[in-house]
Design a protein around this motif. Structure first.
Motif, PDB file in Angstrom:
ATOM      1  N   SER A 109      -8.272  -3.221  -7.945  1.00  0.00           N
ATOM      2  CA  SER A 109      -8.386  -2.276  -7.058  1.00  0.00           C
ATOM      3  C   SER A 109      -7.571  -1.070  -7.469  1.00  0.00           C
ATOM      4  N   TYR A 123     -19.471  -1.114  -1.516  1.00  0.00           N
ATOM      5  CA  TYR A 123     -18.989  -2.633  -1.707  1.00  0.00           C
ATOM      6  C   TYR A 123     -20.079  -3.427  -0.976  1.00  0.00           C
ATOM      7  N   ASP A 134      -6.489  -7.722  -6.487  1.00  0.00           N
ATOM      8  CA  ASP A 134      -5.870  -6.455  -5.900  1.00  0.00           C
ATOM      9  C   ASP A 134      -5.352  -5.562  -7.233  1.00  0.00           C
ATOM     10  N   VAL A 165     -12.027  -4.331   0.899  1.00  0.00           N
ATOM     11  CA  VAL A 165     -12.084  -3.113   0.272  1.00  0.00           C
ATOM     12  C   VAL A 165     -13.331  -2.439   0.858  1.00  0.00           C
ATOM     13  N   LEU A 209      -8.155   0.128   1.814  1.00  0.00           N
ATOM     14  CA  LEU A 209      -7.817  -1.406   1.395  1.00  0.00           C
ATOM     15  C   LEU A 209      -7.259  -1.983   2.376  1.00  0.00           C
ATOM     16  N   HIS A 247     -15.842  -8.486  -8.286  1.00  0.00           N
ATOM     17  CA  HIS A 247     -15.012  -7.291  -7.862  1.00  0.00           C
ATOM     18  C   HIS A 247     -14.676  -6.047  -8.779  1.00  0.00           C
ATOM     19  N   VAL A 277     -11.816   5.815   0.705  1.00  0.00           N
ATOM     20  CA  VAL A 277     -11.543   4.368   0.331  1.00  0.00           C
ATOM     21  C   VAL A 277     -10.403   3.837   1.109  1.00  0.00           C
ATOM     22  N   ASN A 332     -12.488  -9.158   1.356  1.00  0.00           N
ATOM     23  CA  ASN A 332     -11.419  -8.804   0.655  1.00  0.00           C
ATOM     24  C   ASN A 332     -10.769  -7.489   1.193  1.00  0.00           C
ATOM     25  N   LEU A 356     -16.041  -2.149  -8.272  1.00  0.00           N
ATOM     26  CA  LEU A 356     -15.290  -1.070  -8.583  1.00  0.00           C
ATOM     27  C   LEU A 356     -15.858  -0.180  -9.568  1.00  0.00           C
ATOM     28  N   LEU A 359     -15.577   1.329   0.296  1.00  0.00           N
ATOM     29  CA  LEU A 359     -15.778   2.083  -0.801  1.00  0.00           C
ATOM     30  C   LEU A 359     -16.814   3.124  -0.191  1.00  0.00           C
ATOM     31  N   THR A 374       0.908  -1.027  -0.085  1.00  0.00           N
ATOM     32  CA  THR A 374       0.070  -0.053  -0.023  1.00  0.00           C
ATOM     33  C   THR A 374       0.836   1.381   0.101  1.00  0.00           C
TER      34      THR A 374
END
Length: 573
Positions: A430, A545, A427, A566, A521, A479, A519, A564, A483, A568, A386
């Protein structure tokens, strides 16, 4: 326990105040702040021939055939067509991905036959659209004019633009079948034109023995006023970017001020729509031919191939003519047009990154971003880094956030480079779909399409395999759809100011004048997500999500993320 009781218990377990989080049946997404297409392009790039066969009746046009062995079949036409694209439009495939434009490979008529591909390993047909024969006719493998109209209408009805891949640098090679049809005017058993009798029996090993490259009959091909080819009677290719022959392809003399007539092969082609234009140069003809598709069918924009190998003045002329042609079509078809946005162009200038440079002044609204693929590969690795993701996002947002005067299309996979690691597409999805700037989805990245056979002399063929309709990776697809739809609602992702809010989980915001998102992650189950002052204290936000909502308290919200990790966040309606 009820779902609501479980949610309250989870919030209490965090040790802080109770925020009411509702389950996935919570309110629908907030009103979209999608922005203009130019600001927030989400472009689906598809090699039409490799996508879906909607009309098997056109699969063997011009005598094209397939090969029995997969290794031999890598360069043939596989059957995908405009009818197949229309079917998937009607199925909602593109809308479910948040796509607002479909870039298709050049659909105009290509060389009819094959040339030798790789290290004499396969028959290479023009399934990819880069070996043009007649810019004024639709290639029969792609479909009919009515099928093209149906495809454009179906896309426009969903607010999706249609982009053509276009090539002004070169036409196709002189292949045996096309030469026999439009250059060789004799059918005797003696040497005739540039061919030998019996060319139909040519193999990968003896293909070139059927062509006399020194025969003056080559002047009946494109002609020396049109191209550089190095053949007898023609100009040799140059050594600079603008006059060289890429991969030995004939190079159009787009820079020449000399008026020309139609090329000889089109004078001998009875079904062409090409007509002689008074005092027209090579550039004039190509611009006229390409933008006629815009005027006739309402094509919304072009992806320009090999930009660095054509002088900027030709691109500027193409853009100006495209703008006028689309305005004319919209005036004549007001109910079929998506909006009043002008004609749009992106370009492939090899090595171009995110910086604005002089090529944009040649008519480009956007350029393909060659920087992203490698940086995404480094950030995704075997596990998501990240810190590298944030550096990428920060670097991009500094250049591309509003009020930037240019934009790019970033991609993970490409027909010209490589497919991204198929095992890392969650990933990687994303990283791409949350990136500043515009994005390009290469067909099959959303389904984990496996690579195809890779001949030793042409590794690019591996990137162009058939769409894996019978083996879609549902986890990857779900996914990417989530997104993509989130991105389609929020121009802030593309044009917003980027700020990191937390390291663990990695959390960032993007903010424009009228849109904002947060967001995260790598978020663990049932935890606080920092939002700072992005959303007002006491306001309700929605995790796009999971569909759950939560109230902002103390600059944070408590949520149970998707497995996962994530999250949003957008303002709830």
């Amino acid at each position: 326990m009820t779902l609501r009781t479980l949610a309250l218990a989870a919030a209490l377990a965090l040790g802080g105040p109770v925020w009411a989080q509702t389950p996935a049946t919570a309110p629908a997404p907030a009103p979209a702040h999608a922005g203009s297409f130019a600001d927030n392009p989400i472009v689906y790039f598809v090699i039409t021939d490799r996508f879906l066969d909607g009309n098997p009746a056109n699969d063997h046009s011009y005598g094209r055939t397939r090969e029995a062995k997969p290794a031999d079949d890598v360069g043939t036409f596989h059957g995908g067509d405009l009818a197949g694209l229309t079917r998937k439009l009607k199925d909602g495939w593109f809308k479910d991905l948040g796509v607002n434009a479909i870039w298709i490979t050049a659909p105009y008529e290509q060389a009819h036959g094959w040339v030798v591909g790789g290290n004499k390993e396969f028959k290479h047909y023009a399934y990819h659209g880069y070996f043009a024969l007649d810019y004024t006719r639709l290639d029969q493998n792609m479909g009919t004019e009515d099928e093209l109209r149906a495809f454009v209408a179906a896309a426009h009805a969903q607010g999706i633009r249609v982009l053509f891949d276009v090539v002004m640098n070169h036409p196709g090679y002189g292949d045996l079948r096309s030469l026999s049809e439009y250059v060789n005017q004799s059918k005797t058993d003696k040497k005739a034109g540039v061919l030998w009798a019996g060319w139909e029996q040519a193999t990968l090993r003896d293909y070139h023995s059927y062509i006399d490259y020194n025969d003056p009959a080559w002047l009946l091909w494109w002609g020396p006023d049109w191209i550089r080819s190095g053949l007898r009677g023609y100009t040799e290719g140059g050594r600079d970017d603008l006059t060289m022959q890429l991969a030995y392809l004939p190079d159009f003399k787009t820079e020449s001020p000399k008026p020309v007539d139609l090329p000889p092969l089109l004078q001998h082609k009875p079904d062409t729509h090409a007509k002689a234009l008074p005092n027209a140069t090579v550039r004039d003809y190509l611009v006229s031919w390409l933008t006629q598709w815009v005027r006739d069918y309402g094509i919304d924009g072009f992806r320009a191939d090999t930009v660095k190998h054509v002088e900027p003045a030709s691109w500027a002329a193409l853009k100006a003519a495209g703008v006028q042609a689309l305005a004319d079509w919209k005036a004549a078809h007001p109910k079929e047009a998506i909006d009043n946005a002008p004609f749009w162009m992106t370009g492939e200038y090899w090595g171009q990154g995110i910086e604005r440079n002089a090529i944009y002044d040649a008519g480009f609204d956007n350029m393909i971003n060659f920087d992203f693929q490698d940086r995404a590969r480094e950030a995704v690795g075997t596990s998501l880094d990240t810190a590298k993701v944030d550096r990428l996002y920060s670097d991009y947002a500094k250049v591309l956030a509003a009020p930037a005067r240019h934009n790019v299309l970033s991609y993970l996979s490409s027909h010209d480079t490589a497919l991204f690691d198929r095992s890392r597409l969650v990933d990687a999805g994303s990283v791409l779909l949350l990136a500043p700037g515009g994005v390009q989805i290469f067909y099959g990245d959303e389904t984990a399409r496996p690579p195809g056979y890779a001949p030793s002399g042409d590794k690019q063929q591996a990137t162009r395999s058939d769409m894996n309709w019978d083996a879609v990776d549902s986890t990857v697809l779900s996914h990417w759809r989530t997104l993509g739809r989130f991105r389609a609602r929020h121009v802030a992702l593309a044009r917003g100011v980027h700020a990191k809010l937390a390291d663990a989980p990695y959390t960032f915001s993007r903010i424009t004048a009228d849109d904002r998102v947060v967001v995260a992650l790598g978020a663990a189950a049932a935890r606080k997500i920092v939002v700072g002052n992005v959303f007002p204290e006491g306001s309700t936000v929605r995790d796009a999500y999971t569909g759950a909502t939560a109230r902002v308290t103390g600059g944070a919200v408590a949520l149970t993320p998707q497995t996962n990790g994530v999250v949003l966040l957008e303002a709830a309606p």
